[in-house]
Motif scaffolding. Structure first.
Motif, PDB file in Angstrom:
ATOM      1  N   TYR A 180      -2.273  -5.399  -7.921  1.00  0.00           N
ATOM      2  CA  TYR A 180      -2.730  -4.424  -6.921  1.00  0.00           C
ATOM      3  C   TYR A 180      -2.906  -3.050  -7.573  1.00  0.00           C
ATOM      4  O   TYR A 180      -2.033  -2.592  -8.327  1.00  0.00           O
ATOM      5  CB  TYR A 180      -1.704  -4.334  -5.790  1.00  0.00           C
ATOM      6  N   ASN A 181      -4.004  -2.400  -7.309  1.00  0.00           N
ATOM      7  CA  ASN A 181      -4.266  -1.012  -7.680  1.00  0.00           C
ATOM      8  C   ASN A 181      -3.979  -0.757  -9.166  1.00  0.00           C
ATOM      9  O   ASN A 181      -3.044  -0.041  -9.533  1.00  0.00           O
ATOM     10  CB  ASN A 181      -3.433  -0.065  -6.812  1.00  0.00           C
ATOM     11  N   GLY A 231       0.785  -1.214   0.000  1.00  0.00           N
ATOM     12  CA  GLY A 231       0.000   0.000   0.000  1.00  0.00           C
ATOM     13  C   GLY A 231       0.823   1.273   0.000  1.00  0.00           C
ATOM     14  O   GLY A 231       0.303   2.364  -0.296  1.00  0.00           O
TER      15      GLY A 231
END
Length: 578
Positions: free
Chosen positions: A542-543, A510
């Protein structure tokens, strides 16, 4: 230095050039540069490089993700009869060649900065470890490399060569430092250009270095119409490995004539030479060796020795080797009549110093006639004691030797030094040596040792017995720069370290969003770290919106110039493989 049986054979005069690999000074960005280049090589080179390249990577133990520790490489290299040492940038060509002759790969410890990923004029660990090492796993090429080193270790250089070497080393050090002022680089380039304009007759080493450049560094193999890459300079340059196969780069059959084609290390090459196979390299090297003084001797070899302005060895037909700095050749009818060496000098046979004739004894130098002696029949070097005596040459007798060149040696013969049936040295007491009224030796100077021999059959650079001569290659005075990074750069390297950790272990993934924001605001020139972030995001799925944003940024940067288009475009092929 972690040693092995290959390194143990290195002569001590080379050890001053060896340094410890400064592994702890490599930054996370340095490791990212290494990884980028190696992954591009694995992606691109299998289709264009010699077939032994990828297998060689495996056999030589070269890691892909991080800069290798070369002494770890040594544990694998020794299995193919080679080893590696770290050095500080460019080292003297003769030393480089001698390392190669001992099957030791010289690896410049620095790594190119990120703005020189496509091409660097300075030797670095990518060039040496990822370029040279894989190909030496091929036995025929390994033999060529070793034989080339042996030839280079004997080749005569010139004082001009030394000036060029120092200028190239200086320029490469400046260019490898991303903090060097532009005007300092311009000045160093101008100095090198001025040297190039002098156009001196190239030395043996200069011609040999041309052959080395067009084979070991920038060689192609196969057919002129469909060549493959094996030269380390091409294998380690992801820009030039791509450009070199374009039609704009002329491809020429490799022959001995390549020795006459010089090169510019600061530019990509306008032409390259293609050898049909590695056996051709060895044949061309053999042809060149046939032209060198080490195989020919004669007055031409003495002229090269004089021009070298350095320690050399000349070999008389008796087998006697005289090592020292040749400073004068007296001539008669344009033929050598008397050789004069500045001290220290040494007399040897079969590359071993003759007892009592080392540099301490001959510290003031050495001089001796060359040619035939009037009234002496047969070869003085191989006459037996009885045959010498029958012609009046006996110890304890006053001799007056008149050479056909006009040299006159007169004194009491004290000793005849012989080895393996060859007479090598006549030693005189109370001796005078003259040439047409000029005194070359005076009785007050002590014992006169006269070399036996009427011609020079070989001459080469350096002493015959390096250890006894005390040969040393001092470490270069100008060192490659120990970079002092700013606080901003150190903070950037922390980001590289974080992204690598996330990519490898998915921890704290993150944090990539905040990392990208820092790059956008503080490091607007960055292209490699954004690529690493995209890869980490894609690896861990991710993302995707963040990945799309960075991809858009990178594609916009590709429009800036051709280099960015290639660097980023090739990087995206790896980060977005599907």
């Amino acid at each position: 230095m972690e040693s092995n049986e290959v390194l143990d054979r290195l002569p001590r005069h080379l050890l001053n050039l060896v340094i410890d690999q400064p592994y702890n000074t490599y930054t996370p960005q340095d490791h990212a540069v290494w990884r980028y280049v190696m992954r591009q090589n694995i992606r691109y080179l299998p289709g264009v490089a010699h077939s032994s390249y990828l297998e060689g990577l495996k056999r030589t133990g070269i890691s892909i993700d991080r800069i290798p520790k070369m002494y770890g490489m040594n544990r694998i290299l020794k299995e193919i009869g080679w080893a590696a040492v770290a050095v500080d940038g460019f080292i003297p060509p003769a030393a480089f060649m001698e390392f190669q002759a001992y099957n030791v790969l010289v690896i410049a410890a620095d790594i190119r900065p990120v703005d020189q990923v496509l091409y660097t004029p300075a030797p670095d660990i990518i060039h040496e470890a990822a370029g040279h090492a894989p190909i030496i796993a091929d036995e025929e090429y390994s033999f060529y490399l070793s034989e080339f080193g042996k030839a280079g270790a004997k080749a005569f250089s010139s004082a001009y060569d030394n000036r060029v070497y120092n200028a190239i080393r200086h320029l490469s050090i400046l260019k490898a430092d991303p903090y060097t002022p532009f005007d300092a680089i311009e000045k160093a380039e101008a100095e090198l250009d001025q040297l190039a304009e002098l156009q001196e007759t190239p030395s043996e080493m200069a011609l040999l270095r041309n052959l080395h450049w067009w084979t070991v560094e920038y060689g192609l193999i196969g057919s002129v119409d469909n060549p493959k890459i094996y030269g380390a300079g091409l294998l380690s340059s992801i820009g030039e490995s791509y450009n070199c196969l374009k039609p704009i780069v002329k491809k020429l059959p490799y022959t001995i004539e390549a020795k006459n084609i010089s090169f510019d290390i600061t530019k990509q090459q306008p032409q390259l030479f293609v050898a049909p196979d590695f056996d051709t390299l060895n044949k061309v090297l053999g042809h060149y060796l046939d032209t060198m003084s080490v195989r020919n001797g004669g007055k031409e070899s003495l002229e090269k020795a004089l021009k070298s302005d350095a320690t050399c060895t000349v070999i008389y037909n008796s087998g006697l080797q005289v090592s020292g700095k040749l400073v004068k050749v007296y001539k008669h009818n344009n033929e050598p009549a008397y050789l004069s060496f500045a001290g220290p000098a040494m007399l040897s046979v079969e590359n071993k110093q003759i007892e009592g004739h080392g540099i301490d004894y001959h510290r003031e130098g050495f001089g001796s006639p060359l040619g035939n002696i009037e009234g002496i029949s047969g070869d003085l070097a191989i006459l037996s004691e009885g045959e010498l005596g029958s012609q009046g040459i006996k110890t304890g007798r006053e001799l007056s030797l008149h050479f056909t060149s006009g040299i006159h040696v007169e004194g009491l013969l004290e000793k005849i030094k012989s080895r393996n049936g060859h007479n090598l040295i006549l030693s005189f007491q109370n001796c005078t040596v003259r040439l047409k009224g000029k005194e070359l030796f005076n009785p007050s100077w002590g014992i006169y040792d006269m070399a036996v021999g009427n011609k020079i059959i070989s001459a080469f650079a350096g002493p015959a017995d390096p250890d006894s001569f005390g040969l040393e290659y001092p470490a270069p005075i100008e060192k490659t720069h120990h970079l002092q990074h700013s606080e901003s750069k150190l903070a950037l390297y922390k980001l590289y370290e974080l992204v690598a950790e996330i990519r490898n272990h998915s921890n704290n993934i993150g944090r990539l969003d905040a990392t990208w924001k820092k790059i956008k605001s503080l490091y607007t020139d960055e292209w490699l770290l954004p690529l690493e972030i995209v890869e980490a995001l894609n690896n861990h799925k991710y993302n995707t919106s963040l990945s799309d944003e960075i991809n858009t940024y990178l594609k916009a940067r590709m429009a800036q110039n051709e280099d960015m288009r290639k660097l980023i475009g090739d990087g995206l092929l790896l980060t977005n493989p599907h």
